[in-house]
Every structure is written in C-alpha cells, then in structure tokens.
Design a protein around this motif. Structure first.
Motif, PDB file in Angstrom:
ATOM      1  N   SER A 118      21.569  58.406  13.462  1.00  0.00           N
ATOM      2  CA  SER A 118      20.751  58.094  12.285  1.00  0.00           C
ATOM      3  C   SER A 118      21.293  58.848  11.069  1.00  0.00           C
ATOM      4  O   SER A 118      21.962  59.876  11.220  1.00  0.00           O
ATOM      5  N   GLU A 176      16.830  55.907  20.069  1.00  0.00           N
ATOM      6  CA  GLU A 176      15.747  54.990  19.719  1.00  0.00           C
ATOM      7  C   GLU A 176      16.347  53.624  19.443  1.00  0.00           C
ATOM      8  O   GLU A 176      17.420  53.514  18.858  1.00  0.00           O
ATOM      9  N   THR A 185      18.856  59.814  17.344  1.00  0.00           N
ATOM     10  CA  THR A 185      18.067  60.420  16.267  1.00  0.00           C
ATOM     11  C   THR A 185      17.954  61.923  16.404  1.00  0.00           C
ATOM     12  O   THR A 185      17.522  62.590  15.465  1.00  0.00           O
TER      13      THR A 185
END
Length: 190
Positions: A118, A176, A185
């Motif tokens: 992320s 995720e 993440t």
C-alpha cells in the motif's frame, strides 16, 4: 383490580319476584412494577478526575460488502474484494516477503515493492532503516516456511521464517484484498 360476580341468592325469594341477588367479590391482582435499580446490571462508579476506559474496538476495520445505496457512486479509490475473487494468499505472501528482504539486502530496487504494498507502507519502507542481518553478509537468504491465517473475508495474515547464515528471523505481513488482488498493508521484520 378484578371484580367477580356470583349469582348465589341470599334468602328464599318469592317466585313472583324471581330476580336473584348478586354479590360482588373484589380480588386484588398485583401488577409487576419496574425492576429495582440494583437488578438492572452493574453500577459503574465515576471517580472525579479519572477518565473511564474506552471500550475495545472490534478487530480490523472492514467495510460492508453490500451493494451501495442507490445514487451513491464510488469511482475513486480502491474497492474491497472478497476471498473468492483473490488468488492464493500463500504464494503472494511468499512473493511479498522475498521481495522485501531482497530489497533490504540490496539485490533489487525498493521501487519494485510499490506494486505489492500500500502507499503508506511503501513510504515507510523507503524511509526505514534496513535490518542489519539483511544488509550485511553474503550468505544466501532462504525463506523456509510461510504460514497463512485468514481471520476475515478478504484479509490474510502471513508469517514466515527467513534464514541467513545459520540464524532464523521472523517476518509477518498483513495482506488485504483490494481491486481483485492482494496488497500488503503491514510488514514486520524481526
């Protein structure tokens, strides 16, 4: 209160006046009242100057996967994916862990992690110090075991053991499901 009528005559009555005399009997029926204050539950005492502890939040924020309300359009940002729409998390977890450790060892550019992690995690990885055991030494880096746990639909927690120079190190990652693929993440390297 409830009233009961009984039709028992008191005295012999003239058949010409055959109207029976009725008696009224009153019966008291207790109605249940509200519960007492101590029967409702435990009483919390407030101490002046002290804050009451906040309740523990539920684990992992996950949005609802229901259909959006009519008229609402989410054209921007990632969308959550269900587990059925995602590939095998163990293979992706092994790839993320291997790529991150190779980037910390200097064998691959750290920019190659951008597609796997992320944006906040990528920023943290570029500014973070590298573990000493990753960056020093020439012994090969071997990922010996990767285990996956899926606590919630669309979330996978990966734990791995990395071995280098006869020593074992723990690595943990949270994946995720976003836009039909796994994205890391959180990453912890011990």
């Amino acid at each position: 209160m409830t009233a009961h009528l009984s039709s028992t005559p008191q005295a012999p009555v003239d058949p010409a006046r055959s109207a029976p005399v009725r008696r009224v009997h009153l019966t008291v029926v207790r109605t249940p009242g509200p519960p007492l204050a101590d029967e409702r539950g435990p009483v919390r005492l407030l101490v002046p100057g002290r804050r009451t502890p906040r309740p523990v939040p539920p684990p992992g924020p996950r949005p609802r996967l229901d259909a959006p309300p009519p008229g609402a359009t989410d054209d921007f940002g990632p969308s959550w994916s269900r587990r059925a729409d995602l590939p095998d998390p163990q293979a992706v977890g092994r790839q993320v862990v291997t790529s991150a450790l190779e980037a910390f060892a200097g064998r691959r550019p750290i920019g190659q992690l951008q597609a796997l992690v992320s944006p906040p995690l990528f920023t943290a990885l570029t500014q973070r110090r590298r573990p000493r055991w990753c960056s020093e030494g020439t012994a090969p880096l071997v990922i010996s075991s990767v285990r996956v746990c899926e606590p919630v639909d669309g979330v996978a927690e990966v734990s791995a053991v990395a071995r280098r120079g006869g020593r074992a190190h723990a690595v943990a990652a949270r994946l995720e499901g976003l836009d039909g693929r796994w994205r890391c993440t959180a990453l912890q390297i011990g």
